[in-house]
Design a protein around this motif. Structure first.
Motif, PDB file in Angstrom:
ATOM      1  N   ALA A 126       3.266   0.381   5.327  1.00  0.00           N
ATOM      2  CA  ALA A 126       4.103   1.270   6.144  1.00  0.00           C
ATOM      3  C   ALA A 126       5.535   1.286   5.630  1.00  0.00           C
ATOM      4  O   ALA A 126       6.165   2.341   5.529  1.00  0.00           O
ATOM      5  N   ALA A 127       6.066   0.110   5.288  1.00  0.00           N
ATOM      6  CA  ALA A 127       7.437   0.036   4.781  1.00  0.00           C
ATOM      7  C   ALA A 127       7.583   0.801   3.473  1.00  0.00           C
ATOM      8  O   ALA A 127       8.645   1.386   3.211  1.00  0.00           O
ATOM      9  N   ASN A 128       6.532   0.823   2.666  1.00  0.00           N
ATOM     10  CA  ASN A 128       6.583   1.511   1.375  1.00  0.00           C
ATOM     11  C   ASN A 128       6.188   2.979   1.462  1.00  0.00           C
ATOM     12  O   ASN A 128       6.123   3.663   0.438  1.00  0.00           O
ATOM     13  N   ARG A 129       5.881   3.465   2.670  1.00  0.00           N
ATOM     14  CA  ARG A 129       5.506   4.865   2.889  1.00  0.00           C
ATOM     15  C   ARG A 129       4.298   5.246   2.046  1.00  0.00           C
ATOM     16  O   ARG A 129       4.296   6.257   1.330  1.00  0.00           O
ATOM     17  N   CYS A 130       3.261   4.433   2.151  1.00  0.00           N
ATOM     18  CA  CYS A 130       2.018   4.656   1.404  1.00  0.00           C
ATOM     19  C   CYS A 130       0.907   4.995   2.394  1.00  0.00           C
ATOM     20  O   CYS A 130       0.196   4.100   2.854  1.00  0.00           O
ATOM     21  N   PRO A 131       0.734   6.276   2.750  1.00  0.00           N
ATOM     22  CA  PRO A 131      -0.266   6.617   3.770  1.00  0.00           C
ATOM     23  C   PRO A 131      -1.686   6.273   3.361  1.00  0.00           C
ATOM     24  O   PRO A 131      -2.515   5.932   4.215  1.00  0.00           O
ATOM     25  N   PHE A 132      -2.001   6.335   2.074  1.00  0.00           N
ATOM     26  CA  PHE A 132      -3.334   5.968   1.589  1.00  0.00           C
ATOM     27  C   PHE A 132      -3.664   4.544   1.997  1.00  0.00           C
ATOM     28  O   PHE A 132      -4.724   4.262   2.557  1.00  0.00           O
ATOM     29  N   CYS A 133      -2.748   3.611   1.719  1.00  0.00           N
ATOM     30  CA  CYS A 133      -3.003   2.202   2.023  1.00  0.00           C
ATOM     31  C   CYS A 133      -2.909   1.903   3.514  1.00  0.00           C
ATOM     32  O   CYS A 133      -3.631   1.044   4.029  1.00  0.00           O
ATOM     33  N   VAL A 134      -2.037   2.605   4.231  1.00  0.00           N
ATOM     34  CA  VAL A 134      -1.980   2.433   5.689  1.00  0.00           C
ATOM     35  C   VAL A 134      -3.325   2.805   6.294  1.00  0.00           C
ATOM     36  O   VAL A 134      -3.885   2.071   7.117  1.00  0.00           O
ATOM     37  N   ASP A 135      -3.876   3.952   5.878  1.00  0.00           N
ATOM     38  CA  ASP A 135      -5.167   4.379   6.413  1.00  0.00           C
ATOM     39  C   ASP A 135      -6.280   3.397   6.024  1.00  0.00           C
ATOM     40  O   ASP A 135      -7.152   3.072   6.834  1.00  0.00           O
ATOM     41  N   ALA A 136      -6.250   2.937   4.770  1.00  0.00           N
ATOM     42  CA  ALA A 136      -7.294   2.021   4.305  1.00  0.00           C
ATOM     43  C   ALA A 136      -7.297   0.733   5.116  1.00  0.00           C
ATOM     44  O   ALA A 136      -8.363   0.234   5.530  1.00  0.00           O
ATOM     45  N   HIS A 137      -6.129   0.185   5.396  1.00  0.00           N
ATOM     46  CA  HIS A 137      -6.081  -1.111   6.079  1.00  0.00           C
ATOM     47  C   HIS A 137      -6.201  -0.971   7.591  1.00  0.00           C
ATOM     48  O   HIS A 137      -6.580  -1.936   8.266  1.00  0.00           O
ATOM     49  N   THR A 138      -5.952   0.211   8.116  1.00  0.00           N
ATOM     50  CA  THR A 138      -6.309   0.465   9.509  1.00  0.00           C
ATOM     51  C   THR A 138      -7.826   0.427   9.652  1.00  0.00           C
ATOM     52  O   THR A 138      -8.379  -0.163  10.594  1.00  0.00           O
ATOM     53  N   SER A 176       0.959  -8.554  -3.358  1.00  0.00           N
ATOM     54  CA  SER A 176      -0.118  -7.750  -3.914  1.00  0.00           C
ATOM     55  C   SER A 176       0.025  -6.295  -3.490  1.00  0.00           C
ATOM     56  O   SER A 176      -0.100  -5.374  -4.314  1.00  0.00           O
ATOM     57  N   PHE A 177       0.324  -6.079  -2.219  1.00  0.00           N
ATOM     58  CA  PHE A 177       0.408  -4.697  -1.748  1.00  0.00           C
ATOM     59  C   PHE A 177       1.736  -4.032  -2.072  1.00  0.00           C
ATOM     60  O   PHE A 177       1.790  -2.800  -2.148  1.00  0.00           O
ATOM     61  N   HIS A 178       2.765  -4.785  -2.300  1.00  0.00           N
ATOM     62  CA  HIS A 178       3.967  -4.143  -2.840  1.00  0.00           C
ATOM     63  C   HIS A 178       3.669  -3.554  -4.219  1.00  0.00           C
ATOM     64  O   HIS A 178       4.195  -2.499  -4.581  1.00  0.00           O
ATOM     65  N   PHE A 179       2.815  -4.214  -4.976  1.00  0.00           N
ATOM     66  CA  PHE A 179       2.413  -3.677  -6.281  1.00  0.00           C
ATOM     67  C   PHE A 179       1.416  -2.528  -6.117  1.00  0.00           C
ATOM     68  O   PHE A 179       1.614  -1.420  -6.650  1.00  0.00           O
ATOM     69  N   ILE A 180       0.349  -2.753  -5.358  1.00  0.00           N
ATOM     70  CA  ILE A 180      -0.709  -1.751  -5.209  1.00  0.00           C
ATOM     71  C   ILE A 180      -0.177  -0.473  -4.568  1.00  0.00           C
ATOM     72  O   ILE A 180      -0.526   0.638  -4.992  1.00  0.00           O
ATOM     73  N   ASN A 181       0.664  -0.598  -3.528  1.00  0.00           N
ATOM     74  CA  ASN A 181       1.239   0.600  -2.907  1.00  0.00           C
ATOM     75  C   ASN A 181       1.920   1.494  -3.932  1.00  0.00           C
ATOM     76  O   ASN A 181       1.792   2.724  -3.897  1.00  0.00           O
ATOM     77  N   ALA A 193       8.710  -4.639 -11.231  1.00  0.00           N
ATOM     78  CA  ALA A 193      10.150  -4.920 -11.151  1.00  0.00           C
ATOM     79  C   ALA A 193      10.577  -5.035  -9.693  1.00  0.00           C
ATOM     80  O   ALA A 193      11.392  -5.895  -9.329  1.00  0.00           O
ATOM     81  N   ALA A 194      10.010  -4.175  -8.828  1.00  0.00           N
ATOM     82  CA  ALA A 194      10.309  -4.267  -7.398  1.00  0.00           C
ATOM     83  C   ALA A 194       9.688  -5.520  -6.795  1.00  0.00           C
ATOM     84  O   ALA A 194      10.324  -6.213  -5.992  1.00  0.00           O
ATOM     85  N   VAL A 195       8.445  -5.824  -7.169  1.00  0.00           N
ATOM     86  CA  VAL A 195       7.782  -7.036  -6.671  1.00  0.00           C
ATOM     87  C   VAL A 195       8.603  -8.271  -7.035  1.00  0.00           C
ATOM     88  O   VAL A 195       8.820  -9.170  -6.214  1.00  0.00           O
ATOM     89  N   ASP A 196       9.067  -8.310  -8.274  1.00  0.00           N
ATOM     90  CA  ASP A 196       9.850  -9.447  -8.754  1.00  0.00           C
ATOM     91  C   ASP A 196      11.123  -9.623  -7.932  1.00  0.00           C
ATOM     92  O   ASP A 196      11.507 -10.738  -7.568  1.00  0.00           O
TER      93      ASP A 196
END
Length: 348
Positions: free
Chosen positions: A79-91, A154-159, A318-321
């Motif tokens: 949600a923080a990364n504005r990734c609707p695909f992953c929000v829906d998947a984990h819901t 992991s999800f900061h990268f995957i998002n 780079a963001a994950v780091d």
């Protein structure tokens, strides 16, 4: 037929051999979703695919702590990364844990009634902002920190990979937005989600498990070498940029406060003059804004899908780091014991 992939055309999963086929086999067994687009999109660069899967598996799936709690952390990050695909998947995956009311509360944008669940969700959201005060006290026991922190990173990268290289539609026509579809999809995965996975099984898929034990917060767990392997594979993408562009990425991330860049992002490099730096920074901070024009400006006959995946992964990590370097980690973990709120572990 339309595909979920943007900017690349990954190899057909049915043609996979070797390590890629082994990753797909573990995905089917432990994640319950064969040929998940989230991972197929990385298959142009198998050296990235395996450690991405390993980090997610060893933290979210096989790591210590309740699956419900870790799904909430992944949801907060997404949600923080504005990734609707992953929000829906984990819901949908929350439905798979059996927490149907909780899943629907989150789907509506509400706050979980249980204080422990609410704290984990808020913690996941707060991880986007390096050093945010909301990150302490940690809302999980000290011994579960490697799994929760690994899940978040992991999800900061995957998002970022998903937002850059996939469409936002988890299912055709976005039918997962219907409650009945979310519930049915979750129920179809419930047996896999509730089965305990053996920790460490993915490490045999890594190119070089000898990249090290990983960061201190993951010491003594399979999450550590999985994180170290992904870091090594993702940062290798720096070689696609010259030294000036690498320096710009480092300096920008060093000053980043977790915010989403405004549409008038004046510091974003020009598409024609510094297309590689532009792509890397977009992947790090606003991957959903990468356009066909951005990719076309960078691509040359020498830049294959393999190269593009690596460049996006470099920016994403780079963001994950930056996030990982500013996390209040185990030396703060004992603080949770003094909080009156129950943890997600105690309420799941």
């Amino acid at each position: 037929m339309p595909t979920p992939f943007r900017h690349t055309t990954p190899p057909a999963p049915q043609s996979a051999t070797g390590r890629t086929a082994e990753v797909y086999a573990q995905l089917a067994e432990d994640f319950g979703i064969e040929r998940a687009a989230t991972f197929v999109v990385l298959s142009s660069a198998p050296e990235l695919l395996a450690p991405t899967w390993a980090l997610m598996r060893e933290s979210l799936i096989a790591g210590d702590g309740s699956r419900t709690g870790k799904e909430l952390a992944a949801l907060g990050v997404s949600a923080a990364n504005r990734c609707p695909f992953c929000v829906d998947a984990h819901t949908m995956l929350l439905h798979a844990t059996g927490d149907h009311a909780l899943a629907e509360t989150v789907a509506r944008g509400g706050t979980p009634a249980d204080e422990g669940h609410a704290r984990v969700l808020a913690w996941g959201k707060a991880t986007r902002a390096p050093g945010a005060p909301e990150l302490t006290p940690l809302p999980f026991p000290r011994e579960h920190a490697p799994a929760y922190i690994g899940t978040a990173l992991s999800f900061h990268f995957i998002n970022r990979i998903v937002s850059a290289l996939l469409t936002e539609n988890l299912l055709p026509g976005n039918i997962q937005r219907f409650r009945a579809v979310r519930s049915l999809g979750g129920r179809s995965l419930s047996r896999t989600v509730r089965r305990r996975a053996v920790p460490g099984a993915s490490l045999a898929l890594l190119d070089d498990p000898g990249t090290g034990p990983g960061p201190q917060w993951a010491t003594g767990t399979p999450v550590g070498p999985a994180y170290a392997a992904l870091r090594a594979a993702a940062t290798a993408g720096a070689g696609l940029l010259d030294e000036d562009d690498q320096a710009l990425v480092r300096e920008t991330l060093r000053a980043w406060d977790g915010s989403h860049p405004s549409l008038a992002w004046l510091a974003l490099p020009d598409r024609e003059r510094r297309p590689g730096a532009r792509l890397a920074l977009l992947a790090a901070l606003a991957p959903y804004r990468i356009t066909d024009e951005d990719v076309a400006a960078w691509r040359t006959p020498a830049h294959t899908d393999h190269c593009l995946v690596h460049l996006v992964a470099y920016g994403a990590f780079a963001a994950v780091d930056r996030i990982e370097s500013a996390l209040p980690l185990l030396h703060h973990a004992d603080n949770h014991a003094h909080s009156p709120a129950r943890t997600a572990e105690e309420t799941s």
